[in-house]
Design a protein around this motif. Structure first.
Motif, PDB file in Angstrom:
ATOM      1  N   SER A 145      -3.741   1.892   7.285  1.00 26.42           N
ATOM      2  CA  SER A 145      -3.630   2.063   5.831  1.00 26.42           C
ATOM      3  C   SER A 145      -3.879   0.745   5.110  1.00 26.42           C
ATOM      4  O   SER A 145      -3.653  -0.340   5.651  1.00 26.42           O
ATOM      5  CB  SER A 145      -2.231   2.575   5.471  1.00 26.42           C
ATOM      6  N   ALA A 146      -4.336   0.843   3.877  1.00 32.20           N
ATOM      7  CA  ALA A 146      -4.526  -0.355   3.060  1.00 32.20           C
ATOM      8  C   ALA A 146      -3.217  -1.120   2.924  1.00 32.20           C
ATOM      9  O   ALA A 146      -3.205  -2.356   2.884  1.00 32.20           O
ATOM     10  CB  ALA A 146      -5.078   0.035   1.689  1.00 32.20           C
ATOM     11  N   ALA A 147      -2.099  -0.380   2.872  1.00 29.07           N
ATOM     12  CA  ALA A 147      -0.791  -1.026   2.765  1.00 29.07           C
ATOM     13  C   ALA A 147      -0.489  -1.868   3.997  1.00 29.07           C
ATOM     14  O   ALA A 147       0.080  -2.961   3.903  1.00 29.07           O
ATOM     15  CB  ALA A 147       0.296   0.031   2.567  1.00 29.07           C
ATOM     16  N   ALA A 148      -0.867  -1.367   5.178  1.00 29.86           N
ATOM     17  CA  ALA A 148      -0.613  -2.128   6.402  1.00 29.86           C
ATOM     18  C   ALA A 148      -1.444  -3.404   6.432  1.00 29.86           C
ATOM     19  O   ALA A 148      -0.949  -4.476   6.802  1.00 29.86           O
ATOM     20  CB  ALA A 148      -0.923  -1.262   7.623  1.00 29.86           C
ATOM     21  N   SER A 160      -8.451 -12.379   3.449  1.00 29.16           N
ATOM     22  CA  SER A 160      -9.580 -11.677   4.076  1.00 29.16           C
ATOM     23  C   SER A 160      -9.115 -10.441   4.847  1.00 29.16           C
ATOM     24  O   SER A 160      -9.942  -9.621   5.254  1.00 29.16           O
ATOM     25  CB  SER A 160     -10.345 -12.615   5.015  1.00 29.16           C
ATOM     26  N   TYR A 161      -7.800 -10.287   5.034  1.00 28.02           N
ATOM     27  CA  TYR A 161      -7.273  -9.110   5.715  1.00 28.02           C
ATOM     28  C   TYR A 161      -6.918  -7.969   4.770  1.00 28.02           C
ATOM     29  O   TYR A 161      -6.381  -6.957   5.210  1.00 28.02           O
ATOM     30  CB  TYR A 161      -6.086  -9.493   6.611  1.00 28.02           C
ATOM     31  N   LYS A 162      -7.218  -8.110   3.478  1.00 27.37           N
ATOM     32  CA  LYS A 162      -7.104  -6.971   2.578  1.00 27.37           C
ATOM     33  C   LYS A 162      -8.102  -5.901   3.000  1.00 27.37           C
ATOM     34  O   LYS A 162      -9.204  -6.207   3.461  1.00 27.37           O
ATOM     35  CB  LYS A 162      -7.380  -7.399   1.144  1.00 27.37           C
ATOM     36  N   ALA A 237     -10.563   5.498   4.968  1.00 27.68           N
ATOM     37  CA  ALA A 237     -10.612   4.934   3.619  1.00 27.68           C
ATOM     38  C   ALA A 237      -9.353   4.181   3.233  1.00 27.68           C
ATOM     39  O   ALA A 237      -9.185   3.782   2.076  1.00 27.68           O
ATOM     40  CB  ALA A 237     -10.886   6.037   2.602  1.00 27.68           C
ATOM     41  N   GLY A 238      -8.435   3.982   4.178  1.00 31.00           N
ATOM     42  CA  GLY A 238      -7.241   3.191   3.911  1.00 31.00           C
ATOM     43  C   GLY A 238      -6.054   3.957   3.383  1.00 31.00           C
ATOM     44  O   GLY A 238      -5.044   3.355   3.031  1.00 31.00           O
ATOM     45  N   ASP A 239      -6.149   5.291   3.333  1.00 27.30           N
ATOM     46  CA  ASP A 239      -5.045   6.115   2.835  1.00 27.30           C
ATOM     47  C   ASP A 239      -4.603   7.053   3.940  1.00 27.30           C
ATOM     48  O   ASP A 239      -5.286   8.040   4.237  1.00 27.30           O
ATOM     49  CB  ASP A 239      -5.497   6.909   1.602  1.00 27.30           C
ATOM     50  N   LEU A 240      -3.490   6.739   4.582  1.00 23.67           N
ATOM     51  CA  LEU A 240      -2.953   7.597   5.632  1.00 23.67           C
ATOM     52  C   LEU A 240      -1.849   8.451   5.036  1.00 23.67           C
ATOM     53  O   LEU A 240      -0.669   8.117   5.061  1.00 23.67           O
ATOM     54  CB  LEU A 240      -2.417   6.763   6.797  1.00 23.67           C
ATOM     55  N   SER A 431       3.197   3.274   2.824  1.00 25.63           N
ATOM     56  CA  SER A 431       2.995   3.223   4.276  1.00 25.63           C
ATOM     57  C   SER A 431       3.582   4.476   4.919  1.00 25.63           C
ATOM     58  O   SER A 431       4.754   4.806   4.692  1.00 25.63           O
ATOM     59  CB  SER A 431       3.669   1.981   4.866  1.00 25.63           C
ATOM     60  N   PRO A 432       2.813   5.199   5.746  1.00 27.00           N
ATOM     61  CA  PRO A 432       3.371   6.387   6.410  1.00 27.00           C
ATOM     62  C   PRO A 432       4.445   5.989   7.406  1.00 27.00           C
ATOM     63  O   PRO A 432       4.439   4.879   7.954  1.00 27.00           O
ATOM     64  CB  PRO A 432       2.156   6.995   7.112  1.00 27.00           C
ATOM     65  N   GLU A 433       5.369   6.898   7.643  1.00 30.94           N
ATOM     66  CA  GLU A 433       6.474   6.625   8.554  1.00 30.94           C
ATOM     67  C   GLU A 433       6.402   7.439   9.843  1.00 30.94           C
ATOM     68  O   GLU A 433       6.938   7.047  10.863  1.00 30.94           O
ATOM     69  CB  GLU A 433       7.800   6.874   7.827  1.00 30.94           C
ATOM     70  N   LEU A 434       5.748   8.592   9.770  1.00 29.22           N
ATOM     71  CA  LEU A 434       5.559   9.432  10.948  1.00 29.22           C
ATOM     72  C   LEU A 434       4.141   9.977  10.960  1.00 29.22           C
ATOM     73  O   LEU A 434       3.563  10.252   9.903  1.00 29.22           O
ATOM     74  CB  LEU A 434       6.542  10.608  10.950  1.00 29.22           C
TER      75      LEU A 434
END
Length: 605
Positions: A145-148, A160-162, A237-240, A431-434
């Motif tokens: 995820s983008a959040a991770a 650069s890790y965005k 796409a960064g959205d889990l 951020s997803p949890e499961l």
């Protein structure tokens, strides 16, 4: 022709085509000559990361790859090639102490007893072959995820890790093939995805299965019925969040596994002068003071040195990379002193911070067919075989199917201990949890079984990797640390409850026959679920973080944001061990990206 022991597929013309396209033989010019030699870069490990970074560097420099195994297609046969077999025939992933021994493709690592998981000793399969674990996995291509990745930015101090900055590196490795809807033949299983986040120029084939498992379509519908709606952007796409049909590393034209060997190695062998040392083991990193100068290698009893003009790059994996650093004098001083290993760099984080996501499953007998039930039935198997041979379609062409991600519902969150709620609250809000995976299998009596698992996305428990001697031949000491933080077990309890909500939906009830098989009616209270989890939780083979990336001075940090080992010049680590925490998603997409990113950094100087 590649033939697996006891396989029901005898001589597949589809595999003959695959073998013709990817000739499984290194030429004399491509095999490294046994004996002292010098290259610009020496890479230890021909796995997912090692072959990717080798292919990129070999376009501008002389590169040697040292790999302990050979070709998995030859050593392991159809089990590692046919997509369905990634779920049914790769026997080395057996986590029990009685695992089948396949030393030609598996390192055969086992852990110390897991004190918080009924003292179980876990066999942890890791690919010892060209392609590494990309030769054994279920081929899911799922970015995090983008959040991770934003959390990663904060831990290493590098923008650069965005996710947006990583996208060019993700795109670079991939060649996307749109799903073949005619072959999939399932109107309710049309993948949705964002084409802009993929690429079309890389060696790695990514697409969707050429067949959809009917049982999984029902379970996917059941997950949607409780709110895990379809994610319109898919898993790149960064959205889990929500559910989606899983893109896979499958060559859809042949319906065969796509690994780092069939993609990056084949590309490099055709376009560069890459040298490969198969069936060879690096026994030590060679140093001049605090600067890496090469590696010591053993091939069939012959010991020699490969020198590196520019850099040594360690891509030996989450368990072996820290082991190789430590036996070479790079790691925790106390450990090295105890074993009489001269200290080169005191890095206490080497082998520490091991994160290993774990999973728990539920299942019911179902009245639907599945890929496994079709190919195990003498009446329906011939058609499936014909589909695979002639069309690269049907059950044999299909691996992973449906995954969903979500944050815990407020109802389930309220049932957790306050300390666990606080740990989850500290994570990014998106951020997803499961994660939940739908699957299907067939029992020995031919009965179909539907299965769903819950996996923690953020591992709070911490394990370690250490060494027992200065010899690489002595396996590392692996403590997965399962449930060393009780929050992980709490979250899996919530996962079981959530899965039972899925099974209670109308779509799931339409296909279930009888009572729950796993965990079963006698597992009802939280305490009973905790006992069940400690006895039955399993790894999903996503271990990370034993050579963590971080800021200089951080206790756990082993490498900087360009994978350079702190305190040692001309030495990098490039594999999943450098990811600083357990990230949601599946590793291989991030590993391919990281190898592309670090290769670009090296070429820039």
């Amino acid at each position: 022709m590649l033939v697996l022991r006891g396989t029901i597929i005898a001589l597949l013309s589809a595999l003959a085509s695959a073998e013709h396209r990817h000739a499984k033989k290194l030429t004399s010019e491509q095999i490294g000559t046994i004996g002292d030699a010098t290259f610009d870069y020496v890479i230890v490990g021909g796995g997912t990361a090692g072959l990717t970074i080798a292919a990129r560097l070999a376009s501008v420099a002389s590169v040697a790859v040292v790999e302990a195994g050979g070709y998995y297609e030859i050593d392991y046969g159809n089990a590692s090639v046919v997509p369905l077999y990634s779920l049914t025939k790769i026997d080395v992933i057996d986590p029990s102490e009685n695992f089948p021994h396949r030393p030609e493709i598996d390192w055969e690592l086992t852990t110390v007893p897991q004190v918080n998981a009924n003292k179980r000793v876990i066999h942890y399969a890791q690919g010892k072959t060209l392609g590494g674990s990309s030769a054994l996995n279920t081929m899911s291509y799922v970015r995090s995820s983008a959040a991770a990745y934003q959390r990663w930015v904060g831990m290493v101090g590098d923008d650069s890790y965005k996710f947006d900055n990583l996208l060019p590196h993700f795109r670079k490795s991939v060649h996307l093939t749109p799903p073949n809807l005619e072959k999939r033949n399932a109107a309710n299983a049309t993948p949705q995805y964002d084409t802009s986040v993929y690429g079309n120029g890389g060696p790695l084939e990514v697409s969707w299965n050429n067949w959809v498992d009917p049982t999984i379509t029902w379970l996917a519908t059941a997950m949607q019925a409780i709110g895990m709606s379809i994610n319109p952007k898919g898993w790149s796409a960064g959205d889990l969040n929500g559910g989606s049909w899983v893109p896979s590393t499958i060559d859809t034209a042949l319906a065969t596994r796509e690994s780092a060997e069939t993609s990056f190695l084949e590309y490099a062998l055709a376009n560069t002068s890459l040298q490969v040392y198969p069936h060879s083991t690096v026994t030590k990193i060679l140093l001049n003071g605090t600067s890496a100068r090469g590696v010591k290698v053993e091939t069939n009893g012959t010991v020699y040195e490969l020198s590196a003009r520019k850099e040594v790059i360690i891509s030996a994996g989450t368990f072996h990379s820290p082991q190789l650093l430590m036996i070479s004098g790079i790691g925790p001083k106390a450990t090295l002193d105890e074993l009489g290993i001269p200290l080169v760099a005191d890095l206490p984080g080497v082998g520490q911070n091991l994160r290993d996501p774990i999973s728990i499953g539920t299942s019911h007998i179902v009245n639907t067919i599945s890929g496994q039930s079709i190919v195990s039935n003498q009446v329906t198997e011939p058609k499936a075989l014909r589909q695979y041979k002639e069309e690269a379609a049907g059950p044999y062409s299909s691996a992973a199917g449906w995954i969903a991600y979500e944050r815990l519902t407020s109802e389930l969150r309220s049932t957790l201990p306050q300390s666990t709620q606080e740990k989850l609250a500290a994570l990014p809000v998106d951020s997803p949890e499961l994660s939940f995976i739908a699957g299907a299998s067939v029992l020995p009596n031919g009965t179909s079984q539907g299965a769903m698992s819950a996996t923690i996305c953020n591992t709070f428990s911490v394990g370690s990797v250490s060494i027992r001697s200065a010899k690489i031949s002595d396996p590392p000491i692996i403590d997965l640390g399962w449930f060393s933080d009780p929050a992980d077990a709490d979250i899996l309890v919530a996962g079981i409850k959530r899965l039972r909500q899925v099974w209670a939906t109308e779509p799931a009830q339409n296909i279930t026959l009888g009572a729950e098989v796993r965990p079963g009616a006698d597992v009802g209270t939280d305490a009973e679920m905790l006992d069940y989890i400690r006895a039955n939780a399993q790894q999903i083979w996503h271990p990370s973080s034993t050579c963590s990336m971080g800021k200089k001075g951080d206790r756990n940090a082993v490498v900087d944001s360009e994978a350079r080992v702190f305190g040692v010049e001309k030495l990098r680590v490039m594999d999943f061990s450098i990811v600083p925490f357990s990230i949601p998603g599946h590793p291989q997409a991030t590993v391919y990206m990281l190898a592309e990113k670090i290769a670009d950094a090296i070429k820039r100087g």
